[in-house]
Design a protein around this motif. Structure first.
Motif, PDB file in Angstrom:
ATOM      1  N   TYR A  66      -6.951   1.234  -5.020  1.00 28.16           N
ATOM      2  CA  TYR A  66      -5.916   0.544  -4.248  1.00 28.16           C
ATOM      3  C   TYR A  66      -6.104  -0.974  -4.296  1.00 28.16           C
ATOM      4  O   TYR A  66      -5.140  -1.730  -4.454  1.00 28.16           O
ATOM      5  CB  TYR A  66      -5.926   1.022  -2.799  1.00 28.16           C
ATOM      6  CG  TYR A  66      -5.052   2.229  -2.545  1.00 28.16           C
ATOM      7  CD1 TYR A  66      -3.673   2.148  -2.690  1.00 28.16           C
ATOM      8  CD2 TYR A  66      -5.594   3.443  -2.145  1.00 28.16           C
ATOM      9  CE1 TYR A  66      -2.857   3.247  -2.448  1.00 28.16           C
ATOM     10  CE2 TYR A  66      -4.787   4.556  -1.911  1.00 28.16           C
ATOM     11  CZ  TYR A  66      -3.431   4.449  -2.062  1.00 28.16           C
ATOM     12  OH  TYR A  66      -2.619   5.537  -1.839  1.00 28.16           O
ATOM     13  N   LYS A 110       1.136   4.180  -2.775  1.00 30.40           N
ATOM     14  CA  LYS A 110       0.858   5.552  -2.346  1.00 30.40           C
ATOM     15  C   LYS A 110       2.013   6.491  -2.694  1.00 30.40           C
ATOM     16  O   LYS A 110       1.798   7.636  -3.112  1.00 30.40           O
ATOM     17  CB  LYS A 110       0.596   5.578  -0.835  1.00 30.40           C
ATOM     18  CG  LYS A 110       0.194   6.938  -0.286  1.00 30.40           C
ATOM     19  CD  LYS A 110      -0.211   6.833   1.180  1.00 30.40           C
ATOM     20  CE  LYS A 110      -0.637   8.192   1.725  1.00 30.40           C
ATOM     21  NZ  LYS A 110      -1.124   8.097   3.121  1.00 30.40           N
ATOM     22  N   GLU A 149     -11.121   5.852  -4.579  1.00 33.56           N
ATOM     23  CA  GLU A 149      -9.800   5.566  -4.001  1.00 33.56           C
ATOM     24  C   GLU A 149      -9.690   4.140  -3.462  1.00 33.56           C
ATOM     25  O   GLU A 149      -8.719   3.434  -3.797  1.00 33.56           O
ATOM     26  CB  GLU A 149      -9.464   6.584  -2.909  1.00 33.56           C
ATOM     27  CG  GLU A 149      -8.110   6.365  -2.268  1.00 33.56           C
ATOM     28  CD  GLU A 149      -7.778   7.416  -1.203  1.00 33.56           C
ATOM     29  OE1 GLU A 149      -6.732   7.262  -0.558  1.00 33.56           O
ATOM     30  OE2 GLU A 149      -8.560   8.372  -1.037  1.00 33.56           O
ATOM     31  N   HIS A 160       0.832  -1.210   0.000  1.00 34.94           N
ATOM     32  CA  HIS A 160       0.000   0.000   0.000  1.00 34.94           C
ATOM     33  C   HIS A 160       0.865   1.258   0.000  1.00 34.94           C
ATOM     34  O   HIS A 160       0.625   2.196  -0.774  1.00 34.94           O
ATOM     35  CB  HIS A 160      -0.915  -0.004   1.227  1.00 34.94           C
ATOM     36  CG  HIS A 160      -1.916   1.121   1.245  1.00 34.94           C
ATOM     37  ND1 HIS A 160      -3.208   0.990   0.785  1.00 34.94           N
ATOM     38  CD2 HIS A 160      -1.801   2.419   1.653  1.00 34.94           C
ATOM     39  CE1 HIS A 160      -3.849   2.140   0.905  1.00 34.94           C
ATOM     40  NE2 HIS A 160      -3.022   3.016   1.440  1.00 34.94           N
ATOM     41  N   ARG A 161       1.898   1.278   0.852  1.00 40.83           N
ATOM     42  CA  ARG A 161       2.775   2.445   0.922  1.00 40.83           C
ATOM     43  C   ARG A 161       3.553   2.626  -0.383  1.00 40.83           C
ATOM     44  O   ARG A 161       3.813   3.756  -0.798  1.00 40.83           O
ATOM     45  CB  ARG A 161       3.745   2.315   2.111  1.00 40.83           C
ATOM     46  CG  ARG A 161       3.069   2.440   3.469  1.00 40.83           C
ATOM     47  CD  ARG A 161       4.083   2.637   4.587  1.00 40.83           C
ATOM     48  NE  ARG A 161       4.947   1.477   4.754  1.00 40.83           N
ATOM     49  CZ  ARG A 161       4.703   0.466   5.581  1.00 40.83           C
ATOM     50  NH1 ARG A 161       3.586   0.451   6.295  1.00 40.83           N
ATOM     51  NH2 ARG A 161       5.562  -0.541   5.687  1.00 40.83           N
TER      52      ARG A 161
END
Length: 497
Positions: A444, A349, A440, A345-346
């Motif tokens: 993801y 992002k 969003e 996820h990071r």
């Protein structure tokens, strides 16, 4: 008073006094006017220097990011650029962006500045309706993206990824950009447009969406109805899509068939007054959803892969995360397991921070308001200005992010959280506030489902040079091919190695 009845000397004195009074009044009025104008101008934001009339437009068209890089150090976080008969005032950074993201539609409106989308999305939806109707249509989007729906979509995403990559060989070389774009349109077709489109009409619908996409040009922003070939193909494509969806909607209603997709959600949606959505509205909402999601997901998927291949330490981290999750859950992938993938996820992002597909967000100001910079300067923004912010620029501010041009997913870790240090709106890849992106969570999940499969089943090396940014596209993405070599493997949990 009758001046003719006065002696000559008294007449002259009286006329002289009246003249002096008139002149004095004019002088005082001019002084007051000058003071007021001076005070007003002092409170207005500084203006980007350019040649009169077309100078600002020329600088803007050369590239808004180039202009922002040049002007931000000189003018600060609030400044205006004159574009012929329009004034665009930029807000750069979270300290000045609160009103931009929080103001009600009556104060800062999307509708006027995004009218160029109407020919693509179609009549009666999104920016072709008043705010109250648009809010209800956004509610339809929200309902179609609630967690219970997303869980079903994840099953479809995982299935599409498994089927697509099963066709790759044991090793080889591919254009990752092409592969991911193709997979994401397949996934979006299944989750959003429905089983009928995915299984029977994909090639036709995909070609029509290509014509729609190709009809969104820079000139379209200014002249959306200009009679050029790209616009004519756009209009024909939209007409044919409406016919296709009308048949699917009619078939579902006639047979009572119900699918787990966004199309079904829109068919079943009702306005507060009880009115059912029309076939034209359903088609327009689906087109808007696909436009909003497809580009963002495909572009971000490519950047994520390219950065991980370039930064082996972070690639190692996300691979280890997959091993640990396999140890915990086996080979199963679902919504909840994707939600546990913090390192991935990071990584996504951070790719989005560096390369948000929408480089500018716009509003039209319907009221006067004031804004105060972090240095304490107060500026007055007049009614009629177009107000803008740039995720592509604001996401790289050095007073918020350490080494802002470097790829470092750990900046979002619990011990750093750089995106929260300066308060709300420090990270605006998905917008924020009243108009934050509804898709969003879907984006993801889609990107995680794809990269989780790739990380578990393949090793990669970037063959072509690290990709460049395609600033000429309406939605800013990756320029040219992204060639990678792959080698198939079956990832196993760390304890089994």
């Amino acid at each position: 008073m009758d001046f003719t009845s006065l002696p000559m000397d008294l007449k002259e004195i009286k006329l002289l006094n009246v003249g002096i009074l008139i002149v004095a009044t004019i002088i005082v009025a001019k002084i007051l006017s000058s003071l007021l104008m001076s005070r007003s101008k002092k409170n207005l934001p500084p203006v980007v220097k350019a040649w009169p009339l077309l100078g600002g437009l020329a600088r803007f068209m050369k590239g808004p990011i180039i202009m922002l890089r040049e002007e931000y150090p000189k003018l600060g976080s609030v400044f205006t650029v004159n574009l012929v008969n329009k004034k665009i005032t930029f807000f750069i950074g979270p300290e000045v962006s609160s009103h931009f993201f929080k103001a009600p539609e009556t104060d800062l409106s999307q509708q006027e500045v995004y009218q160029f989308n109407v020919p693509t999305f179609g009549p009666g939806v999104v920016f072709d309706v008043d705010y109250s109707v648009r809010q209800e249509q956004f509610r339809f989007f929200t309902e179609s993206l609630r967690v219970t729906k997303l869980k079903g979509y994840v099953e479809q995403m995982v299935s599409e990824a498994e089927e697509y990559f099963s066709k790759w060989g044991e090793s080889g070389e591919v254009d990752l950009k092409y592969e991911l774009e193709h997979l994401i349109i397949l996934t979006a077709s299944r989750c959003l447009l429905g089983q009928e489109v995915r299984d029977q009409l994909f090639d036709d619908v995909s070609a029509l969406f290509h014509d729609l996409d190709a009809g969104m040009l820079p000139i379209s922003v200014i002249f959306p109805y200009l009679p050029i070939p790209a616009h004519r193909r756009r209009d024909q494509a939209r007409k044919k899509l409406a016919q296709i969806f009308a048949k699917i909607i009619a078939s579902r209603k006639q047979t009572g068939k119900c699918e787990n997709d966004m199309l079904q959600c829109f068919i079943d949606s009702k306005y507060k007054d009880g009115r059912q959505t029309t076939e034209l509205e359903v088609t327009g909402l689906l087109i808007a959803a696909l436009f909003a999601g497809q580009h963002t997901s495909s572009i971000t998927s490519v950047w994520t892969g390219a950065y991980l291949m370039k930064n082996k330490q972070f690639l190692s981290g996300v691979v280890d995360e997959q091993k640990n999750l396999m140890k915990k859950h086996g080979g199963k992938i679902d919504h909840d397991i994707l939600s546990e993938m913090d390192a991935l996820h990071r990584s996504i992002k951070e790719a989005l921070r560096l390369h948000p597909p929408l480089i500018m967000l716009l509003r039209s100001s319907h009221t006067d308001f004031d804004v105060t910079t972090r240095e304490g300067k107060e500026y007055h923004i007049p009614k009629g200005h177009i107000v803008a912010t740039s995720p592509a620029f604001a996401n790289r501010l050095s007073h918020i992010y350490k080494d802002p041009d470097s790829y470092d997913p750990d900046r979002f870790g619990p011990d750093r959280e750089e995106d929260k240090a300066a308060g709300a709106f420090s990270y605006i890849s998905f917008g924020g506030g009243r108009h934050g992106c509804l898709g969003e969570p879907f984006a993801y999940l889609q990107i995680k489902a794809i990269w989780s499969h790739l990380l578990r089943n393949f090793e990669f090396e970037l063959v072509s040079p690290f990709p460049e940014i395609d600033w000429n596209a309406m939605v800013v993405g990756v320029k040219g091919k992204v060639v990678v070599c792959y080698k198939r493997r079956k990832l196993v949990p760390a304890d089994d190695l």
